[in-house]
Write a protein that holds these residues in place. Structure first.
Motif, PDB file in Angstrom:
ATOM      1  N   UNK A 295       1.132  -1.432   0.009  1.00  0.00           N
ATOM      2  CA  UNK A 295      -0.547  -0.150   0.043  1.00  0.00           C
ATOM      3  C   UNK A 295       0.513   1.018  -0.041  1.00  0.00           C
ATOM      4  N   UNK A 296       2.154   1.719   0.670  1.00  0.00           N
ATOM      5  CA  UNK A 296       2.766   2.431   1.329  1.00  0.00           C
ATOM      6  C   UNK A 296       3.233   2.497   0.028  1.00  0.00           C
ATOM      7  N   UNK A 297       3.927   1.738  -1.386  1.00  0.00           N
ATOM      8  CA  UNK A 297       4.547   1.811  -2.331  1.00  0.00           C
ATOM      9  C   UNK A 297       4.108   1.433  -3.242  1.00  0.00           C
ATOM     10  N   UNK A 298       3.120   1.337  -3.807  1.00  0.00           N
ATOM     11  CA  UNK A 298       2.196   0.977  -5.198  1.00  0.00           C
ATOM     12  C   UNK A 298       0.865   1.246  -5.350  1.00  0.00           C
ATOM     13  N   UNK A 299       0.028   1.686  -4.172  1.00  0.00           N
ATOM     14  CA  UNK A 299      -1.426   1.796  -4.450  1.00  0.00           C
ATOM     15  C   UNK A 299      -1.499   3.057  -4.250  1.00  0.00           C
ATOM     16  N   UNK A 300      -0.296   4.259  -3.352  1.00  0.00           N
ATOM     17  CA  UNK A 300      -0.656   5.707  -3.805  1.00  0.00           C
ATOM     18  C   UNK A 300      -2.293   5.828  -2.446  1.00  0.00           C
ATOM     19  N   UNK A 301      -1.911   5.019  -1.455  1.00  0.00           N
ATOM     20  CA  UNK A 301      -2.981   5.497  -0.494  1.00  0.00           C
ATOM     21  C   UNK A 301      -2.658   6.702   0.717  1.00  0.00           C
ATOM     22  N   UNK A 302      -3.126   7.203   0.975  1.00  0.00           N
ATOM     23  CA  UNK A 302      -3.295   8.343   1.931  1.00  0.00           C
ATOM     24  C   UNK A 302      -3.806   7.421   3.774  1.00  0.00           C
ATOM     25  N   UNK A 303      -3.871   6.180   3.433  1.00  0.00           N
ATOM     26  CA  UNK A 303      -4.150   5.688   4.556  1.00  0.00           C
ATOM     27  C   UNK A 303      -4.415   4.421   4.789  1.00  0.00           C
TER      28      UNK A 303
END
Length: 371
Positions: A295-303
């Protein structure tokens, strides 16, 4: 309302079961006199399966029985079908006598009110037994249907052996993938840092300028510090010491802190009543760490939301790890990292699922049995 609806569906299922049992008797007699009629047994058995699954809200196996097994199913359920008729008849009698105190005064000539009272009590007791008998007959019908519509013992054993062989091969492949990944981290990270460190120290030894040598030694110290940090990173990915020292909750707090440093806050919730076994604890940690890292590296998530729960089931304790991010979605379940996790979870007889529609959110769930 729901208990009343459930009772009504059960009663309806028993009424239909009585009718189908009578039809089943006629069919079995016809099949005995005319063997070609037996070919219709699977169709008639399928009607019974739909009745049991629909009226009792029960899960019945999808295996289509052979004509021989279908005949066995129709024969086995004759007893519960006719017994259901007796239970319904007893329920009607019990309801009639139980309600006698309400309508008997208007339609009958009552000479002894005490007899009416005792008749009503006996009727209510008979009604209670009939209701319990209804659920008993329903449970018996469901078990018979599952027995004939599920795989036999040999087929179940073959399926289980296939699952074990597949999971073993998957674990071997996952171990190889993990070794290759560690080798890449060591080769591209720590090894390159150590090579650079050796070059800087060599230049410092050959330098005749004390100031330049001092600067090179300072650069070498920085390279050594970076190499040490990357070595710690590799060790943390292989197996974090916090997992044994502080337990699963403490190790997951470290995962959340590292993700927060990278700019993605993680809302962590750990609901464990007891520390899971070592294998389950390690697998829960690696599933959570891999999902949060992706999630941190590839998803572009904010949370990211990370929930770990533990609950008791009829087959034992189940630990569930669930991560959800608000990124762009579109994660490939067949990707290397997720495939490795699926194989390792399957080795523990667990279940692993990835739900990642394009546009998000991405939901990764692993269910790990502790037995």
């Amino acid at each position: 309302m729901r208990p009343l609806l459930r009772w009504f569906k059960t009663a309806l299922a028993l009424v239909l079961g009585v009718l189908s049992a009578v039809g089943g008797v006629l069919f079995l007699l016809s099949a005995a006199l005319c063997p070609p009629v037996r070919r219709r047994a699977p169709a008639l058995a399928a009607v019974e399966r739909r009745r049991i699954a629909g009226c009792y809200d029960a899960e019945v196996g999808p295996v289509s029985p052979s004509p021989h097994r279908a005949l066995g199913f129709l024969t086995a359920r004759l007893g519960p079908g006719l017994l259901g008729g007796l239970v319904l008849f007893a329920g009607v009698i019990g309801a009639g006598y139980g309600s006698l105190v309400l309508w008997g005064w208007f339609l009958l000539t009552i000479h002894d009110p005490l007899n009416v009272f005792w008749s009503a009590c006996a009727g209510l007791f008979l009604l209670f037994l009939a209701v319990q008998g209804m659920y008993g007959v329903a449970l018996l019908e469901v078990r018979i249907a599952r027995r004939f519509y599920g795989p036999d013992d040999r087929a179940e054993l073959v399926r289980r052996i296939g699952e074990l062989a597949e999971s073993r091969a998957g674990v071997v492949e996952a171990v190889h993938d993990e070794r290759r990944r560690i080798e890449r981290h060591l080769h591209d990270g720590v090894q390159q840092r150590l090579v650079a460190l050796g070059l800087v120290l060599g230049r410092a030894r050959r330098s005749g300028d004390p100031a330049k040598a001092d600067a090179l030694l300072g650069q070498a110290h920085e390279e050594a510090q970076r190499a040490l940090d990357e070595l710690r990173e590799v060790a943390w990915r292989v197996y974090p010491a916090t997992l044994d020292e502080g337990g699963l909750g403490a190790a997951l707090e470290t995962v959340a802190e590292r993700a927060g440093i990278a700019g993605v806050p993680v809302r962590l919730s750990v609901g464990l009543t007891a520390e899971p076994p070592e294998a389950v604890r390690a697998m829960a940690y690696f599933v959570a760490a891999e999902a949060v890292t992706n999630a941190v590296k590839h998803s572009g998530a904010s949370a990211v939301t990370l929930d770990v729960t533990q609950r008791d089931t009829p087959s034992g304790t189940l630990v569930t790890v669930r991560t959800r991010d608000d990124g762009r979605g579109g994660a490939d379940p067949a990707g290397g990292g997720l495939t490795g996790l699926r194989r390792r979870v399957a080795a523990l007889d667990g279940r692993f699922s990835v739900d990642s529609p394009v546009g998000g959110p991405t939901l990764i769930t692993a269910e790990l049995p502790c037995a």
